[in-house]
Design an enzyme around this catalytic site. Structure first.
Site, mmCIF file in Angstrom:
data_model
loop_
_atom_site.group_PDB
_atom_site.id
_atom_site.type_symbol
_atom_site.label_atom_id
_atom_site.label_comp_id
_atom_site.label_asym_id
_atom_site.label_seq_id
_atom_site.Cartn_x
_atom_site.Cartn_y
_atom_site.Cartn_z
ATOM 1 C CE LYS A 56 -20.576 -23.844 40.421
ATOM 2 N NZ LYS A 56 -20.913 -23.076 41.789
ATOM 3 C CD GLN A 100 -21.893 -19.750 41.763
ATOM 4 O OE1 GLN A 100 -22.052 -20.577 41.479
ATOM 5 N NE2 GLN A 100 -20.439 -19.206 41.743
ATOM 6 C CG ASP A 123 -21.555 -24.912 46.790
ATOM 7 O OD1 ASP A 123 -20.854 -25.379 46.297
ATOM 8 O OD2 ASP A 123 -22.279 -24.150 46.553
HETATM 9 N N1 LIG Z 1 -21.805 -21.792 45.483
HETATM 10 C C1 LIG Z 1 -20.436 -21.456 45.453
HETATM 11 N N2 LIG Z 1 -19.991 -20.362 44.925
HETATM 12 C C2 LIG Z 1 -18.711 -20.173 44.620
HETATM 13 C C3 LIG Z 1 -17.848 -21.219 44.620
HETATM 14 C C4 LIG Z 1 -18.458 -22.597 44.917
HETATM 15 O O1 LIG Z 1 -17.743 -23.438 45.016
HETATM 16 N N3 LIG Z 1 -19.623 -22.683 45.316
HETATM 17 N N4 LIG Z 1 -16.631 -21.318 44.024
HETATM 18 C C5 LIG Z 1 -16.129 -19.892 43.404
HETATM 19 C C6 LIG Z 1 -16.503 -19.820 41.772
HETATM 20 N N5 LIG Z 1 -16.431 -21.190 41.186
HETATM 21 C C7 LIG Z 1 -17.634 -22.003 41.349
HETATM 22 O O2 LIG Z 1 -18.675 -21.712 41.744
HETATM 23 C C8 LIG Z 1 -15.707 -21.733 40.024
HETATM 24 C C9 LIG Z 1 -14.483 -20.939 39.745
HETATM 25 C C10 LIG Z 1 -13.676 -21.389 38.951
HETATM 26 C C11 LIG Z 1 -14.009 -22.525 38.177
HETATM 27 C C12 LIG Z 1 -13.210 -22.772 36.811
HETATM 28 O O3 LIG Z 1 -13.287 -23.765 36.150
HETATM 29 N N6 LIG Z 1 -12.248 -21.885 36.478
HETATM 30 C C13 LIG Z 1 -11.590 -22.147 35.309
HETATM 31 C C14 LIG Z 1 -11.419 -20.653 34.455
HETATM 32 C C15 LIG Z 1 -12.804 -20.370 33.941
HETATM 33 C C16 LIG Z 1 -12.934 -18.968 33.461
HETATM 34 O O4 LIG Z 1 -12.597 -19.002 32.049
HETATM 35 O O5 LIG Z 1 -13.442 -18.120 33.726
HETATM 36 C C17 LIG Z 1 -10.310 -22.456 35.470
HETATM 37 O O6 LIG Z 1 -9.525 -22.149 36.420
HETATM 38 O O7 LIG Z 1 -9.620 -23.097 34.756
HETATM 39 C C18 LIG Z 1 -15.177 -23.043 38.309
HETATM 40 C C19 LIG Z 1 -15.945 -22.908 39.500
HETATM 41 C C20 LIG Z 1 -16.723 -18.833 43.985
HETATM 42 N N7 LIG Z 1 -18.335 -18.936 44.157
#
Ligand SMILES: Nc1nc2c(c(=O)[nH]1)N[C@@H](CN(C=O)c1ccc(C(=O)N[C@@H](CCC(=O)O)C(=O)O)cc1)CN2
Length: 285
Positions: A56, A100, A123
């Site tokens: 982020k 987060q 968020d």
């Molecule tokens: N405050 C927040 N916490 C959490 C959120 C949120 O939206 N706000 N969502 C999830 C985690 N998350 C963002 O925080 C998130 C999860 C996955 C990805 C992502 O790009 N994943 C990639 C793989 C990444 C890797 O290699 O690990 C993919 O799917 O291609 C981005 C953000 C829980 N907490």
């Protein structure tokens, strides 16, 4: 995979959204407005959360926004965390605040989210913003469901009149996803991973969104032929690979569109966070 099934590429769409945000930020700053600022609060050392927070912060830099990182120890008290949020609420250089998730068990997540000023809640988890989504009025929208709606639009899929099944009812994804789909005039069923006769329900879905965190929960032979499948689940397996909640190979033999894991919904979450931060900055000016 048969040629009829197409992969919904979240990385490419996220790159497009990020370029659009970068262009809007540049125009805003050239016009003399402040650089949008995102405060990122991380409590503890959860490895996945550390990765997401890093991504982020890097994403903010890439689109020309300012990020302010606040790392607190896992033992921080809820009162201290609430005080930090109050400070960030009052800081005019901070347009967006995200905490987060997950938080350590001793902290009441609802109290923390409820303390963020709704106009800075990028968020979209604050009850006021969720209420706005439920009422169908403008507000900051949760990033993952917003990203899913963008993915559907990019594939030319209009939810109006379709039967959508959302499996998983979390505040982050399942519930706001159902509200987004309702707003788009789909007929929406919300299920849990333990819903009885889940296969029967899933078989009816024209649009299926799965966010349970149970790897491989949804079998390919449950998918209605031609369905659009959005897999929000991301689990890291013991061998280091990432996998989703849907059995991809067999599901893609029946679906018309499907998101991969990784590279599907995940990248859209961060792209939509940047967009929300810019919207929060624009609304504050
Ligand atoms: N405050 C927040 N916490 C959490 C959120 C949120 O939206 N706000 N969502 C999830 C985690 N998350 C963002 O925080 C998130 C999860 C996955 C990805 C992502 O790009 N994943 C990639 C793989 C990444 C890797 O290699 O690990 C993919 O799917 O291609 C981005 C953000 C829980 N907490």
């Amino acid at each position: 995979m048969p040629s009829a099934c197409q992969v919904l590429d979240g990385r490419t769409l996220a790159t497009q959204v990020r370029s659009e945000v970068a262009a809007r930020v540049a125009r805003r700053c050239a016009a003399g407005a402040s650089v949008p600022g995102l405060a990122v609060v991380l409590v503890g050392e959860d490895p996945a959360s550390q990765v997401y927070v890093r991504h982020k912060i890097a994403a903010c830099e890439q689109v020309g926004m300012r990020s302010l990182s606040h790392r607190l120890s896992a033992g921080v008290s809820e009162t201290e965390l609430l005080m930090l949020i109050e400070q960030l609420n009052a800081d005019p250089a901070v347009h967006g605040i995200l905490v987060q998730l997950p938080l350590p068990a001793h902290i009441d997540v609802r109290r923390v989210i409820g303390r963020i000023a709704p106009g800075k809640d990028v968020d979209g988890f604050h009850p006021e913003n969720l209420g706005r989504l439920a009422a169908g009025v403008p507000g900051l929208r949760p990033c993952t469901p917003k990203g899913c709606m963008r993915l559907l639009a990019s594939a030319g899929v209009d939810p109006c009149g379709k039967l959508a099944v959302v499996v998983g009812a979390s505040t982050i994804v399942g519930r706001p996803m159902a509200l987004e789909l309702l707003k788009a005039e789909a007929t929406v069923l919300v299920a849990h991973k333990q819903t009885c006769d889940l296969p029967q329900l899933v078989r009816q879905a024209d649009i299926l969104v799965v966010a349970t965190g149970v790897p491989g929960l949804i079998r390919g032979d449950w998918i209605k032929p031609g369905a659009v499948v959005l897999d929000v689940g991301i689990t890291r397996l013991a061998d280091g690979r990432l996998t989703g909640d849907v059995q991809f190979e067999t599901a893609s033999a029946r679906a018309s569109w499907i998101t991969p894991v990784p590279g599907g919904v995940g990248p859209m979450t961060i792209a939509c966070l940047l967009e929300n931060t810019l919207e929060a900055a624009e609304a504050s000016a």
